[in-house]
Scaffold this active site. Structure first.
Site, PDB file in Angstrom:
ATOM      1  N   ARG A  13       4.765  -1.880  -7.831  1.00 36.18           N
ATOM      2  CA  ARG A  13       6.092  -2.051  -8.439  1.00 36.18           C
ATOM      3  C   ARG A  13       6.706  -0.727  -8.869  1.00 36.18           C
ATOM      4  O   ARG A  13       7.916  -0.535  -8.776  1.00 36.18           O
ATOM      5  CB  ARG A  13       6.027  -2.993  -9.641  1.00 36.18           C
ATOM      6  CG  ARG A  13       6.046  -4.429  -9.210  1.00 36.18           C
ATOM      7  CD  ARG A  13       6.651  -5.356 -10.262  1.00 36.18           C
ATOM      8  NE  ARG A  13       6.902  -6.628  -9.628  1.00 36.18           N
ATOM      9  CZ  ARG A  13       8.097  -7.094  -9.338  1.00 36.18           C
ATOM     10  NH1 ARG A  13       9.183  -6.436  -9.681  1.00 36.18           N
ATOM     11  NH2 ARG A  13       8.230  -8.237  -8.720  1.00 36.18           N
ATOM     12  N   SER A  49       9.287  -5.173   1.580  1.00 38.66           N
ATOM     13  CA  SER A  49       9.175  -3.928   0.798  1.00 38.66           C
ATOM     14  C   SER A  49       7.748  -3.721   0.305  1.00 38.66           C
ATOM     15  O   SER A  49       7.164  -2.646   0.475  1.00 38.66           O
ATOM     16  CB  SER A  49      10.101  -3.986  -0.417  1.00 38.66           C
ATOM     17  OG  SER A  49      11.449  -4.059  -0.020  1.00 38.66           O
ATOM     18  N   HIS A  59       7.982   0.882  -5.807  1.00 41.42           N
ATOM     19  CA  HIS A  59       9.177   0.139  -5.393  1.00 41.42           C
ATOM     20  C   HIS A  59      10.405   0.635  -6.168  1.00 41.42           C
ATOM     21  O   HIS A  59      11.466   0.877  -5.581  1.00 41.42           O
ATOM     22  CB  HIS A  59       8.928  -1.351  -5.644  1.00 41.42           C
ATOM     23  CG  HIS A  59      10.036  -2.244  -5.196  1.00 41.42           C
ATOM     24  ND1 HIS A  59      10.833  -2.914  -6.084  1.00 41.42           N
ATOM     25  CD2 HIS A  59      10.479  -2.574  -3.962  1.00 41.42           C
ATOM     26  CE1 HIS A  59      11.723  -3.634  -5.400  1.00 41.42           C
ATOM     27  NE2 HIS A  59      11.535  -3.445  -4.122  1.00 41.42           N
TER      28      HIS A  59
END
Lengths: 224, 224
Positions: free
Chosen positions: A49, A26, A52
């Protein structure tokens, strides 16, 4: 001991089941696709992040930050500072094992004084709850992931001389006041200079993105 | 009694502080901007709440659903069915006062059996936790807001003959397996026909959108 009746179901789909491999893959996709080069290097781990959590690399374009925010937030958490949030969901989204000092994660939204304060002041419960942070604000990392009113209220408290947090993650979501509250954070002025801040500009934001930002600020190790 | 030292800060910004007005204005903006006409009427209330959580009306274009999902989920919750989630954050985001029957909201991710099962089966803890839902699945509303592996695992359990939930909200987020797991949900086949489902196609999703969907499914009253 595991109940013998609990069995892994027959595998019928072809998908990655290794959690660490999923994370690595990812983050690799995000680093390949997201316009990270537009950001200062210190902010890229946070941006990965947040993208994500959003499931969208384009959100990186909406990130904006005070130059000191990563360093200030990390130092504050290393020193044991509390994390103060405006929503239970956001508090729940902070990964406790990433915190460097078993830092307290506090949401005051359900404090029994909140409904009365909100009514008396003619504001939202989210905003009133921020007033109950006062003794904890000094050196804390604040994250707003839901209510624009909470962010405006915090800025008003600071302008009135409340203790300074170490950093403010401003990621309320929504259609009424969200973008404006984040602009107000980015432009706030205080006698001692700005409190370092991080925002997702515009309407987007929310508990998931704010929690992701906190998790990145808490620990530079991407796969911790 | 309120501590006399807690005072409302001086008002310095011009923003809406009435929570109900914020909701109404937000939903009005969403209804004006979102391409709701492309959706069946039964799904529009859910779409408005999902867009609200996303801070983005375009996410409505990524919604897809089985024609019976709204009716099936609402009937299940009215009948006292449980809500089963793959993340604590999502469980925390369900607004308890909107639930029609004080429905149980259960996340098994922290069950002590989960780490051992995940290791034994070579899968994620999110997926292993789904196997612990078995006795609760019958007539439940399931919501996956984090892990694609949890959604794939659930579909495998159902294919193996696990009890049927009443509806599945499939909104895992991310870059590895997320889109694929939602396609698998939309295309799953079972002897008794599909379990009614609702998805946000592609990479987006997450706890906030899944919680918003649950909150809309639980109660048709937008401002409840």
């Amino acid at each position: 001991m595991i109940d013998k009746e609990i069995r892994r179901p027959s595998r019928r789909y072809d998908y990655q089941t290794d959690g660490l491999a999923i994370y690595k893959e990812s983050f690799g996709i995000i680093r390949a696709e997201a316009p990270l080069h537009e950001l200062p290097e210190s902010l890229r781990g946070v941006a990965v992040r947040v993208a994500h959590a959003a499931g969208d690399t384009e959100v990186v374009r909406e990130l904006a930050a005070h130059p000191d925010v990563v360093e200030a937030a990390r130092a504050a958490l290393d020193a044991g500072g509390a994390i103060l949030t405006d929503s239970e969901m956001l508090a729940r989204g902070v990964t406790r094992r990433r915190l460097p000092a078993r830092n307290e994660v506090l949401c005051t939204l359900r404090d029994p004084r909140v409904p009365e304060l909100a009514t008396e002041w003619g504001t939202t419960r989210s905003a009133a709850a921020v007033s109950l942070w006062r003794e904890r604000l000094d050196g804390a990392v604040v994250a707003i992931g839901n209510a624009p009113t909470a962010l405006f209220h915090l800025l008003e408290l600071l302008a009135d001389g409340a203790p300074r947090p170490a950093a403010i993650v401003g990621m309320p979501v929504g259609f009424v006041g969200s973008a404006e509250s984040k602009s107000a954070l980015a432009e706030h002025e205080l006698p001692g200079g700005q409190v370092p801040w991080l925002v997702v500009r515009g309407r987007r934001g929310g508990s998931a993105m704010a929690a992701a930002a906190l998790n990145a600020l808490a620990n530079p190790d991407e796969l911790a």
